[in-house]
Scaffold this motif. Structure first.
Motif, PDB file in Angstrom:
ATOM      1  N   GLU A  91      -3.176  -5.484  -0.455  1.00 21.03           N
ATOM      2  CA  GLU A  91      -3.277  -5.944  -1.853  1.00 21.03           C
ATOM      3  C   GLU A  91      -2.331  -7.115  -2.104  1.00 21.03           C
ATOM      4  O   GLU A  91      -2.687  -8.083  -2.779  1.00 21.03           O
ATOM      5  CB  GLU A  91      -2.946  -4.810  -2.833  1.00 21.03           C
ATOM      6  N   GLU A  92      -1.123  -7.020  -1.560  1.00 16.92           N
ATOM      7  CA  GLU A  92      -0.131  -8.074  -1.813  1.00 16.92           C
ATOM      8  C   GLU A  92      -0.549  -9.400  -1.170  1.00 16.92           C
ATOM      9  O   GLU A  92      -0.353 -10.452  -1.762  1.00 16.92           O
ATOM     10  CB  GLU A  92       1.250  -7.652  -1.286  1.00 16.92           C
ATOM     11  N   ARG A  93      -1.149  -9.322   0.027  1.00 20.59           N
ATOM     12  CA  ARG A  93      -1.608 -10.564   0.674  1.00 20.59           C
ATOM     13  C   ARG A  93      -2.625 -11.257  -0.220  1.00 20.59           C
ATOM     14  O   ARG A  93      -2.578 -12.463  -0.429  1.00 20.59           O
ATOM     15  CB  ARG A  93      -2.230 -10.254   2.051  1.00 20.59           C
ATOM     16  N   SER A  95      -2.909 -10.850  -3.470  1.00 20.94           N
ATOM     17  CA  SER A  95      -2.230 -11.299  -4.702  1.00 20.94           C
ATOM     18  C   SER A  95      -1.505 -12.618  -4.469  1.00 20.94           C
ATOM     19  O   SER A  95      -1.662 -13.564  -5.231  1.00 20.94           O
ATOM     20  CB  SER A  95      -1.233 -10.249  -5.188  1.00 20.94           C
ATOM     21  N   TYR A  96      -0.667 -12.647  -3.405  1.00 19.34           N
ATOM     22  CA  TYR A  96       0.119 -13.865  -3.167  1.00 19.34           C
ATOM     23  C   TYR A  96      -0.799 -15.058  -2.875  1.00 19.34           C
ATOM     24  O   TYR A  96      -0.501 -16.179  -3.280  1.00 19.34           O
ATOM     25  CB  TYR A  96       1.109 -13.660  -2.012  1.00 19.34           C
ATOM     26  N   ALA A  97      -1.932 -14.800  -2.185  1.00 13.59           N
ATOM     27  CA  ALA A  97      -2.795 -15.918  -1.796  1.00 13.59           C
ATOM     28  C   ALA A  97      -3.715 -16.350  -2.934  1.00 13.59           C
ATOM     29  O   ALA A  97      -3.998 -17.544  -3.075  1.00 13.59           O
ATOM     30  CB  ALA A  97      -3.620 -15.528  -0.571  1.00 13.59           C
ATOM     31  N   ASN A 116       4.995  -9.000   2.871  1.00 17.18           N
ATOM     32  CA  ASN A 116       5.418  -8.039   3.915  1.00 17.18           C
ATOM     33  C   ASN A 116       6.313  -6.982   3.304  1.00 17.18           C
ATOM     34  O   ASN A 116       7.301  -7.305   2.655  1.00 17.18           O
ATOM     35  CB  ASN A 116       6.164  -8.753   5.041  1.00 17.18           C
ATOM     36  N   LYS A 117       5.965  -5.719   3.539  1.00 16.97           N
ATOM     37  CA  LYS A 117       6.692  -4.624   2.895  1.00 16.97           C
ATOM     38  C   LYS A 117       7.199  -3.598   3.910  1.00 16.97           C
ATOM     39  O   LYS A 117       6.840  -2.411   3.853  1.00 16.97           O
ATOM     40  CB  LYS A 117       5.784  -3.927   1.852  1.00 16.97           C
ATOM     41  N   PRO A 118       8.034  -4.042   4.882  1.00 18.38           N
ATOM     42  CA  PRO A 118       8.544  -3.081   5.878  1.00 18.38           C
ATOM     43  C   PRO A 118       9.323  -1.933   5.249  1.00 18.38           C
ATOM     44  O   PRO A 118       9.383  -0.834   5.807  1.00 18.38           O
ATOM     45  CB  PRO A 118       9.448  -3.944   6.772  1.00 18.38           C
ATOM     46  N   THR A 176      12.408  -1.285  -6.963  1.00 14.26           N
ATOM     47  CA  THR A 176      11.353  -1.037  -7.946  1.00 14.26           C
ATOM     48  C   THR A 176      10.136  -1.834  -7.474  1.00 14.26           C
ATOM     49  O   THR A 176      10.109  -3.056  -7.607  1.00 14.26           O
ATOM     50  CB  THR A 176      11.802  -1.548  -9.338  1.00 14.26           C
ATOM     51  N   HIS A 177       9.167  -1.142  -6.881  1.00 12.52           N
ATOM     52  CA  HIS A 177       8.063  -1.849  -6.234  1.00 12.52           C
ATOM     53  C   HIS A 177       6.742  -1.493  -6.919  1.00 12.52           C
ATOM     54  O   HIS A 177       6.398  -0.322  -7.053  1.00 12.52           O
ATOM     55  CB  HIS A 177       8.033  -1.458  -4.751  1.00 12.52           C
ATOM     56  N   THR A 178       6.028  -2.551  -7.326  1.00  7.69           N
ATOM     57  CA  THR A 178       4.748  -2.314  -8.007  1.00  7.69           C
ATOM     58  C   THR A 178       3.658  -3.174  -7.373  1.00  7.69           C
ATOM     59  O   THR A 178       3.321  -4.237  -7.900  1.00  7.69           O
ATOM     60  CB  THR A 178       4.832  -2.670  -9.514  1.00  7.69           C
ATOM     61  N   PRO A 179       3.132  -2.726  -6.221  1.00  4.47           N
ATOM     62  CA  PRO A 179       1.991  -3.470  -5.683  1.00  4.47           C
ATOM     63  C   PRO A 179       0.868  -3.442  -6.721  1.00  4.47           C
ATOM     64  O   PRO A 179       0.813  -2.522  -7.531  1.00  4.47           O
ATOM     65  CB  PRO A 179       1.595  -2.687  -4.423  1.00  4.47           C
TER      66      PRO A 179
HETATM   67  N1  IYR Z   1       4.308  -6.997  -6.469  1.00  2.50           N
HETATM   68  C1  IYR Z   1       4.660  -8.161  -5.684  1.00  2.50           C
HETATM   69  C2  IYR Z   1       5.127  -9.308  -6.490  1.00  2.50           C
HETATM   70  C3  IYR Z   1       6.323  -9.115  -7.334  1.00  2.50           C
HETATM   71  C4  IYR Z   1       6.198  -9.223  -8.703  1.00  2.50           C
HETATM   72  C5  IYR Z   1       7.295  -9.131  -9.508  1.00  2.50           C
HETATM   73  I1  IYR Z   1       7.068  -9.394 -11.515  1.00  2.50           I
HETATM   74  C6  IYR Z   1       8.576  -8.895  -8.956  1.00  2.50           C
HETATM   75  O1  IYR Z   1       9.694  -8.798  -9.787  1.00  2.50           O
HETATM   76  C7  IYR Z   1       8.710  -8.793  -7.597  1.00  2.50           C
HETATM   77  C8  IYR Z   1       7.570  -8.894  -6.770  1.00  2.50           C
HETATM   78  C9  IYR Z   1       5.639  -7.786  -4.575  1.00  2.50           C
HETATM   79  O2  IYR Z   1       6.101  -6.648  -4.556  1.00  2.50           O
HETATM   80  O3  IYR Z   1       5.955  -8.608  -3.732  1.00  2.50           O
END
Ligand code: IYR
Length: 227
Positions: A91-93, A95-97, A116-118, A176-179
């Protein structure tokens, strides 16, 4: 007139002297100012009891109509962590692209985030917070009824805030991670559709070579107004 005995009891409240209020607030501020969002985790295990206590602390939060619209799933199984990482990175790839605006990417640049989310595999555990958007009550005839929840998102924010503070107080690092989107968490963790993924918190110790961006917090006179 007292309402004691009608579903109410006297409040148990420990009164402390004003000087002690100031001292304790200053000590808590000092502690919380040392909290940093960590993106590189050691694989070392953490004491599980500290996690359970932190989640119990999150469960002590106030919530709309005291409905406590939260579920915290603790993921330790390496296979499940791997599946979460694979889905989040996919999902992140994307989103970023394609999905995030240039303005958004520019805003994130100082934080150094990438698709990348190791940490989703390195951290010894992930706490996945689900918001119970509505409740489900099973009636005597076996049928199910939806129970409306009030202010579930606000309640979640408050609860997760306590959780992050409790984990920091226990000497543990979090992210705090929100894919986005993150409905895949329902499939992987087998959660029903009234539970909406709210945030993933990888929890553990920072990696020995962990670095953090140079950032500042707004000064008090900018965030506090006296009227
Ligand atoms: N969810 C993505 C992007 C991201 C968005 C925000 I707003 C942040 O503060 C940090 C990251 C990611 O985890 O990379």
């Amino acid at each position: 007139m007292s309402n004691v005995g009608e579903g109410f009891v006297p409040l148990q409240f420990t009164r402390i002297p004003p000087e002690e209020s100031v001292e304790r607030s200053a000590a808590f501020l000092k502690l919380m100012r040392t909290r940093r969002t960590v993106r590189a985790f050691s694989t070392e295990p953490v004491p599980f009891e500290a996690i359970a206590n932190a989640i119990a602390t999150a469960g002590a939060a106030p919530s709309g109509a005291n409905q406590q619209p939260w579920r915290y799933v603790v993921v330790q199984d390496p296979d499940i962590k791997r599946r979460i990482r694979e889905s989040a990175e996919a999902e992140e790839r994307e989103s970023y692209a394609h999905r995030m605006s240039q303005e958004w990417l520019d805003a994130l640049k100082p934080l150094g985030t990438t698709p990348n989310k190791p940490h989703l595999e390195d951290a010894p555990l992930l706490i996945v917070a689900f918001e119970l958007v509505y409740g489900v009550e099973t009636l005597p005839d076996g049928s199910e009824r939806r129970v409306k929840h009030y202010y579930p998102s606000e309640s979640m924010g408050i609860s997760v805030g306590l959780l992050i503070a409790a984990l920091h107080n226990a000497g543990l690092a979090t992210l705090t991670h929100t894919p986005s989107p993150m409905r895949f968490l329902n499939d992987i963790l087998g959660r029903p559709k009234n539970e909406r993924p709210f945030v993933i918190l990888p929890v553990g110790y920072p990696a020995a070579d962990c670095t953090v961006p140079v950032i500042t917090k707004k000064p008090l006179d900018e965030i506090m107004l006296l009227v």
